[in-house]
Design a protein around this motif. Structure first.
Motif, mmCIF file in Angstrom:
data_model
loop_
_atom_site.group_PDB
_atom_site.id
_atom_site.type_symbol
_atom_site.label_atom_id
_atom_site.label_comp_id
_atom_site.label_asym_id
_atom_site.label_seq_id
_atom_site.Cartn_x
_atom_site.Cartn_y
_atom_site.Cartn_z
ATOM 1 N N UNK A 152 0.870 -1.164 0.000
ATOM 2 C CA UNK A 152 0.000 0.000 0.000
ATOM 3 C C UNK A 152 0.909 1.217 0.000
ATOM 4 N N UNK A 153 0.405 2.372 0.086
ATOM 5 C CA UNK A 153 1.159 3.594 -0.193
ATOM 6 C C UNK A 153 2.348 3.844 0.739
ATOM 7 N N UNK A 154 2.211 3.605 2.042
ATOM 8 C CA UNK A 154 3.234 3.969 3.032
ATOM 9 C C UNK A 154 2.988 3.147 4.280
ATOM 10 N N UNK A 155 3.436 3.595 5.438
ATOM 11 C CA UNK A 155 3.166 2.851 6.663
ATOM 12 C C UNK A 155 1.667 2.561 6.739
ATOM 13 N N UNK A 156 1.327 1.319 7.036
ATOM 14 C CA UNK A 156 -0.083 0.905 6.892
ATOM 15 C C UNK A 156 -1.057 1.560 7.867
ATOM 16 N N UNK A 157 -2.264 1.773 7.334
ATOM 17 C CA UNK A 157 -3.434 2.227 8.092
ATOM 18 C C UNK A 157 -4.638 1.457 7.543
ATOM 19 N N UNK A 158 -5.661 1.323 8.337
ATOM 20 C CA UNK A 158 -6.863 0.600 7.904
ATOM 21 C C UNK A 158 -7.431 1.178 6.612
ATOM 22 N N UNK A 159 -7.956 0.321 5.800
ATOM 23 C CA UNK A 159 -8.659 0.640 4.557
ATOM 24 C C UNK A 159 -7.760 1.104 3.412
ATOM 25 N N UNK A 160 -6.450 1.076 3.583
ATOM 26 C CA UNK A 160 -5.588 1.512 2.483
ATOM 27 C C UNK A 160 -5.580 0.468 1.375
ATOM 28 N N UNK A 161 -5.754 0.905 0.128
ATOM 29 C CA UNK A 161 -5.759 -0.040 -0.991
ATOM 30 C C UNK A 161 -4.392 -0.681 -1.193
ATOM 31 N N UNK A 162 -4.422 -1.944 -1.568
ATOM 32 C CA UNK A 162 -3.203 -2.708 -1.865
ATOM 33 C C UNK A 162 -3.161 -2.964 -3.361
ATOM 34 N N UNK A 163 -2.006 -2.701 -3.951
ATOM 35 C CA UNK A 163 -1.799 -2.993 -5.370
ATOM 36 C C UNK A 163 -0.294 -3.176 -5.587
ATOM 37 N N UNK A 164 0.096 -3.337 -6.819
ATOM 38 C CA UNK A 164 1.507 -3.501 -7.145
ATOM 39 C C UNK A 164 2.074 -2.126 -7.470
ATOM 40 N N UNK A 165 3.030 -1.680 -6.641
ATOM 41 C CA UNK A 165 3.587 -0.331 -6.746
ATOM 42 C C UNK A 165 5.102 -0.397 -6.792
ATOM 43 N N UNK A 166 5.706 0.751 -6.980
ATOM 44 C CA UNK A 166 7.157 0.872 -7.085
ATOM 45 C C UNK A 166 7.858 0.149 -5.927
ATOM 46 N N UNK A 167 8.694 -0.841 -6.253
ATOM 47 C CA UNK A 167 9.373 -1.634 -5.220
ATOM 48 C C UNK A 167 10.339 -0.793 -4.398
ATOM 49 N N UNK A 168 11.080 0.117 -5.019
ATOM 50 C CA UNK A 168 12.044 0.933 -4.273
ATOM 51 C C UNK A 168 11.339 1.762 -3.200
ATOM 52 N N UNK A 169 10.221 2.356 -3.549
ATOM 53 C CA UNK A 169 9.462 3.163 -2.578
ATOM 54 C C UNK A 169 8.930 2.268 -1.450
ATOM 55 N N UNK A 170 8.415 1.093 -1.817
ATOM 56 C CA UNK A 170 7.902 0.155 -0.807
ATOM 57 C C UNK A 170 9.028 -0.312 0.116
ATOM 58 N N UNK A 171 10.220 -0.539 -0.435
ATOM 59 C CA UNK A 171 11.364 -0.957 0.394
ATOM 60 C C UNK A 171 11.788 0.156 1.350
ATOM 61 N N UNK A 172 11.758 1.398 0.887
ATOM 62 C CA UNK A 172 12.132 2.522 1.757
ATOM 63 C C UNK A 172 11.172 2.638 2.948
ATOM 64 N N UNK A 173 9.884 2.406 2.712
ATOM 65 C CA UNK A 173 8.910 2.487 3.810
ATOM 66 C C UNK A 173 8.735 1.141 4.517
ATOM 67 N N UNK A 174 9.489 0.145 4.058
ATOM 68 C CA UNK A 174 9.482 -1.201 4.655
ATOM 69 C C UNK A 174 8.090 -1.835 4.639
ATOM 70 N N UNK A 175 7.377 -1.620 3.539
ATOM 71 C CA UNK A 175 6.050 -2.225 3.377
ATOM 72 C C UNK A 175 6.031 -3.192 2.196
ATOM 73 N N UNK A 176 7.170 -3.751 1.864
ATOM 74 C CA UNK A 176 7.326 -4.592 0.682
ATOM 75 C C UNK A 176 7.271 -6.088 0.983
ATOM 76 N N UNK A 177 7.249 -6.482 2.243
ATOM 77 C CA UNK A 177 7.344 -7.900 2.565
ATOM 78 C C UNK A 177 6.085 -8.403 3.283
ATOM 79 N N UNK A 178 5.793 -9.675 3.044
ATOM 80 C CA UNK A 178 4.606 -10.338 3.588
ATOM 81 C C UNK A 178 5.033 -11.644 4.237
ATOM 82 N N UNK A 179 4.164 -12.190 5.069
ATOM 83 C CA UNK A 179 4.398 -13.504 5.664
ATOM 84 C C UNK A 179 3.049 -14.165 5.950
ATOM 85 N N UNK A 180 3.061 -15.501 6.006
ATOM 86 C CA UNK A 180 1.835 -16.242 6.346
ATOM 87 C C UNK A 180 1.656 -16.197 7.854
ATOM 88 N N UNK A 181 0.437 -15.977 8.270
ATOM 89 C CA UNK A 181 0.133 -15.973 9.709
ATOM 90 C C UNK A 181 -0.821 -17.103 10.009
#
Length: 181
Positions: A152-181
């Protein structure tokens, strides 16, 4: 009296009644091997078993040192579909017990647990089988497609849309990685 010559009639070649011919045709169709040895609707052999055949939540990977929203503790943010229909949007929400946060890995396709015919596409569910790069069964991982990382765009907040976005920007905000829970 001379008998007239017999004309070739292919219908007389098989003495089986029509019903038996239809049954044979059905058996032939059932016996065709499509190379898919599982019970799901796709053309692979994994029977939705990429994450052990289970459903699970996809949580945004976080470490306390990420300081999302200026806090040194991580909230659990999960991928959620707005509904179980083609065209439904994807967003991050606090992880909860809702079925709209349950997903299954089907090869390299990410499907909502509610439907084996839908998959994650760019920001929405689609009736398709779109293969994603980086989708893993364990650890934390980047999910990539369409030239970007699933985020999503930056540090997560409820209701923020998820899509495929610029990886470098996602890495800078550390929102690029997922895990199974």
């Amino acid at each position: 009296v001379e008998t007239p010559p017999t004309l070739y009639d292919p219908a007389q070649e098989n003495d089986k009644p029509d019903k038996e011919l239809e049954d044979d045709k059905d058996k032939d169709e059932e016996e065709q091997d499509d190379g898919d040895d599982d019970d799901d609707d796709d053309d692979d052999d994994d029977d939705n078993g990429g994450n052990g055949g289970k459903t699970g939540r996809l949580r945004m990977y976080c470490e306390n040192k990420f300081y999302w929203q200026g806090k040194d503790t991580c909230k659990d943010w999960c991928l959620e579909a707005k509904s179980c229909k083609s065209g439904a949007g994807l967003e991050v929400q606090k992880c909860s017990g809702t079925s709209m946060q349950k997903w299954k890995k089907d090869g390299n396709v990410l499907r909502p647990a509610c439907s084996s015919k839908l998959c994650v596409a760019d920001g929405e569910l689609k009736s398709d089988s779109i293969s994603l790069d980086g989708l893993s069964s364990g650890g934390n991982f980047e999910i990539k497609k369409f030239g970007g990382c699933m985020t999503q765009q930056h540090h997560p907040r409820s209701n923020e849309p998820v899509s495929f976005r610029d990886c470098d920007k996602a890495r800078r905000s550390k929102t690029n990685r997922w895990e199974w829970k």
